[in-house]
Enzyme design. Structure first.
Site, PDB file in Angstrom:
ATOM      1  N   ILE A  34      -3.593   7.124   6.274  1.00  0.00           N
ATOM      2  CA  ILE A  34      -2.229   7.625   6.865  1.00  0.00           C
ATOM      3  C   ILE A  34      -1.931   8.622   6.465  1.00  0.00           C
ATOM      4  O   ILE A  34      -1.025   9.358   7.208  1.00  0.00           O
ATOM      5  CB  ILE A  34      -1.809   7.040   8.217  1.00  0.00           C
ATOM      6  CG1 ILE A  34      -1.111   5.478   7.141  1.00  0.00           C
ATOM      7  CG2 ILE A  34      -3.049   6.651   9.208  1.00  0.00           C
ATOM      8  CD1 ILE A  34      -0.146   5.095   8.272  1.00  0.00           C
ATOM      9  N   GLY A  35      -1.278   8.746   4.868  1.00  0.00           N
ATOM     10  CA  GLY A  35      -0.048   9.167   4.026  1.00  0.00           C
ATOM     11  C   GLY A  35      -0.616   9.395   3.047  1.00  0.00           C
ATOM     12  O   GLY A  35      -1.089   7.945   2.123  1.00  0.00           O
ATOM     13  N   GLY A  37       1.060   9.640  -1.157  1.00  0.00           N
ATOM     14  CA  GLY A  37       2.926  10.069  -1.700  1.00  0.00           C
ATOM     15  C   GLY A  37       2.564  10.883  -3.385  1.00  0.00           C
ATOM     16  O   GLY A  37       1.218  10.307  -3.785  1.00  0.00           O
ATOM     17  N   MET A  39       4.099   8.399  -5.799  1.00  0.00           N
ATOM     18  CA  MET A  39       3.849   6.870  -6.009  1.00  0.00           C
ATOM     19  C   MET A  39       2.695   5.902  -5.670  1.00  0.00           C
ATOM     20  O   MET A  39       2.603   5.499  -5.658  1.00  0.00           O
ATOM     21  CB  MET A  39       4.636   7.177  -6.212  1.00  0.00           C
ATOM     22  CG  MET A  39       6.320   7.748  -7.432  1.00  0.00           C
ATOM     23  SD  MET A  39       7.085   6.815  -8.153  1.00  0.00           S
ATOM     24  CE  MET A  39       7.883   6.356  -6.580  1.00  0.00           C
ATOM     25  N   ALA A  40       1.954   6.890  -4.288  1.00  0.00           N
ATOM     26  CA  ALA A  40       2.313   5.105  -3.711  1.00  0.00           C
ATOM     27  C   ALA A  40       1.420   5.917  -2.377  1.00  0.00           C
ATOM     28  O   ALA A  40       1.293   7.440  -1.778  1.00  0.00           O
ATOM     29  CB  ALA A  40       3.011   4.693  -2.741  1.00  0.00           C
ATOM     30  N   VAL A  42       0.256   5.194   1.916  1.00  0.00           N
ATOM     31  CA  VAL A  42       0.153   4.503   3.468  1.00  0.00           C
ATOM     32  C   VAL A  42      -0.883   3.935   3.813  1.00  0.00           C
ATOM     33  O   VAL A  42      -1.538   5.240   4.679  1.00  0.00           O
ATOM     34  CB  VAL A  42       1.408   5.305   3.871  1.00  0.00           C
ATOM     35  CG1 VAL A  42       1.642   3.916   5.117  1.00  0.00           C
ATOM     36  CG2 VAL A  42       2.936   4.910   3.299  1.00  0.00           C
ATOM     37  N   LYS A  57       2.380   0.144   3.083  1.00  0.00           N
ATOM     38  CA  LYS A  57       2.491   1.036   1.820  1.00  0.00           C
ATOM     39  C   LYS A  57       2.056   0.623   0.656  1.00  0.00           C
ATOM     40  O   LYS A  57       2.913  -0.623   0.205  1.00  0.00           O
ATOM     41  CB  LYS A  57       3.993   1.208   1.499  1.00  0.00           C
ATOM     42  CG  LYS A  57       4.134   2.451   0.528  1.00  0.00           C
ATOM     43  CD  LYS A  57       5.246   3.154   0.552  1.00  0.00           C
ATOM     44  CE  LYS A  57       5.904   4.458   0.154  1.00  0.00           C
ATOM     45  NZ  LYS A  57       7.008   5.121   0.099  1.00  0.00           N
ATOM     46  N   ASP A 149      16.732  11.049  -0.828  1.00  0.00           N
ATOM     47  CA  ASP A 149      15.847  12.353  -0.432  1.00  0.00           C
ATOM     48  C   ASP A 149      15.475  12.082   0.511  1.00  0.00           C
ATOM     49  O   ASP A 149      14.183  12.531   1.922  1.00  0.00           O
ATOM     50  CB  ASP A 149      14.551  11.465  -1.368  1.00  0.00           C
ATOM     51  CG  ASP A 149      13.363  12.520  -1.287  1.00  0.00           C
ATOM     52  OD1 ASP A 149      14.178  13.266  -1.125  1.00  0.00           O
ATOM     53  OD2 ASP A 149      12.280  11.417  -0.696  1.00  0.00           O
TER      54      ASP A 149
END
Length: 362
Positions: A34-35, A37, A39-40, A42, A57, A149
């Site tokens: 579903i997503g 980034g 580094m990871a 999800v 995650k 962040d």
């Protein structure tokens, strides 16, 4: 030759992560991506023991500094585990199954603040969500956590409530930082001046980032919007942006919105002060200033709850006819949270027809 090898390794690692769909990691059955980034990634997953859906995650050790990536990832899990607040995405559990590190969080389906901003937000709803974020920051800061962040994509919206997420860069007061002096970490458009310089940052930096979000959400413009000519390098564009932030060069919010209450503008301007000592000391101080501004009473959530009769007279017939809501759920004469109703409206009809009512009664 080395570059080709690294690209090949990265491609293999990406395929490995995508192949997690359908796999079992500890107590979790991975269902879909579903997503993602830097580094990871999800995933939506099913927690088998409790028969519930979660957001999982997952980090795979990096190619270059695996130790630091793992530390940062585990620090995020620890930060979330110690923060139990209505406006912070809760973490459930963490685990490791070679070569993957992972932790489970509440699954949020409502999108991000950035998604909502693209559609346009009226001031009452914007101020409601700003208060939610500020309450989350106040709690995090009081718990010894600096987010570092804060940006619209790290705020999730669930049933009309804003939830702060992604504590991957968070600093915990009782843990040594893994950010080295002179190393810039964060999202450039929402960094504080000291953050762009790679200096040690504290709670005022989070207040600066929230000030930027307030500016953007209330005016529809980013205070440090890129006006650089085409053709310049990414490094030069970034350098220009950092200079603007460091010198606090931005138009006054009221220049874009003359109707903005002066008290609200003062909160934004103070939060975005160039020097940390001129800003709010922490989220609690900023929250108090928002409450003193008097535009929104966080103790009375009825500000966004209006008589269901007024809503239903305008939208119920259409929505029920098209089977967009459960007609039996919303009873005339009761109260209804406008965002809950909108959550059952996949075509967006509610927002278009009752935003005016929301403004009128907020």
């Amino acid at each position: 030759m080395v570059a080709n090898h690294l690209l090949k390794c990265q491609a293999e690692k990406a395929r490995s992560m995508d192949m997690l769909t359908g796999k079992i990691l500890g107590d979790f059955h991975v269902e879909s991506l579903i997503g993602k980034g830097s580094m990871a990634r999800v995933y939506q997953a099913q927690q088998v023991s409790l028969n519930r859906h979660v957001a999982l995650k997952v980090l795979e050790e990096g190619l270059f500094t695996p130790g630091e990536n793992v530390k940062r990832f585990l620090r995020e899990a620890e930060a979330l585990a110690r923060l139990e607040h209505a406006n912070i995405v809760p973490a459930y559990s963490a685990g490791e199954e070679n070569p993957y590190y992972f932790f489970a969080m509440r699954l949020i389906r409502g999108g991000t603040l950035e998604d909502a901003m693209r559609s346009g937000l009226r001031r009452p709803r914007a101020m409601r969500w700003i208060h939610h974020i500020c309450r989350a920051l106040a709690y995090a800061h009081a718990s010894g956590v600096v987010h570092r962040d804060l940006k619209p994509t790290n705020v999730l919206i669930h049933e009309g409530v804003a939830l702060l997420s992604d504590f991957g860069l968070a600093r915990l007061k009782d843990m040594s930082t893994i950010t080295h002096m002179g190393y810039v970490l964060g999202t450039p458009m929402y960094m504080s001046p000291e953050q762009t310089l790679g200096e040690e940052i504290g709670t005022p930096a989070d207040c600066f980032s929230l000030g930027v979000i307030m500016y953007q959400i209330l005016t529809g413009r980013h205070p440090f919007a890129d006006e650089a000519p085409r053709g310049i390098s990414r490094a030069e564009r970034r350098s220009r942006l950092f200079r603007k932030i460091q010198e606090a060069q931005y138009p006054q919010p009221s220049s874009y919105d003359p109707g903005m209450p002066r008290e609200i503008e003062q909160v934004v301007v103070r939060a975005m002060s160039r020097r940390p000592e001129d800003r709010f000391a922490d989220g609690a101080a900023m929250l108090l200033a928002l409450e003193d501004a008097g535009y929104y009473n966080p103790e009375d959530e009825r500000i966004v709850r209006i008589d269901a009769t007024r809503v239903l007279e305008q939208v119920h017939e259409h929505l029920a006819h098209n089977r967009l809501i459960d007609a039996d759920r919303w009873q005339v004469g009761g109260t209804v949270d406008i965002d809950d109703l909108a959550g059952e409206d996949p075509c967006g009809i509610v927002d278009g027809r009752v935003e005016e009512l929301l403004d009128r009664h907020a």
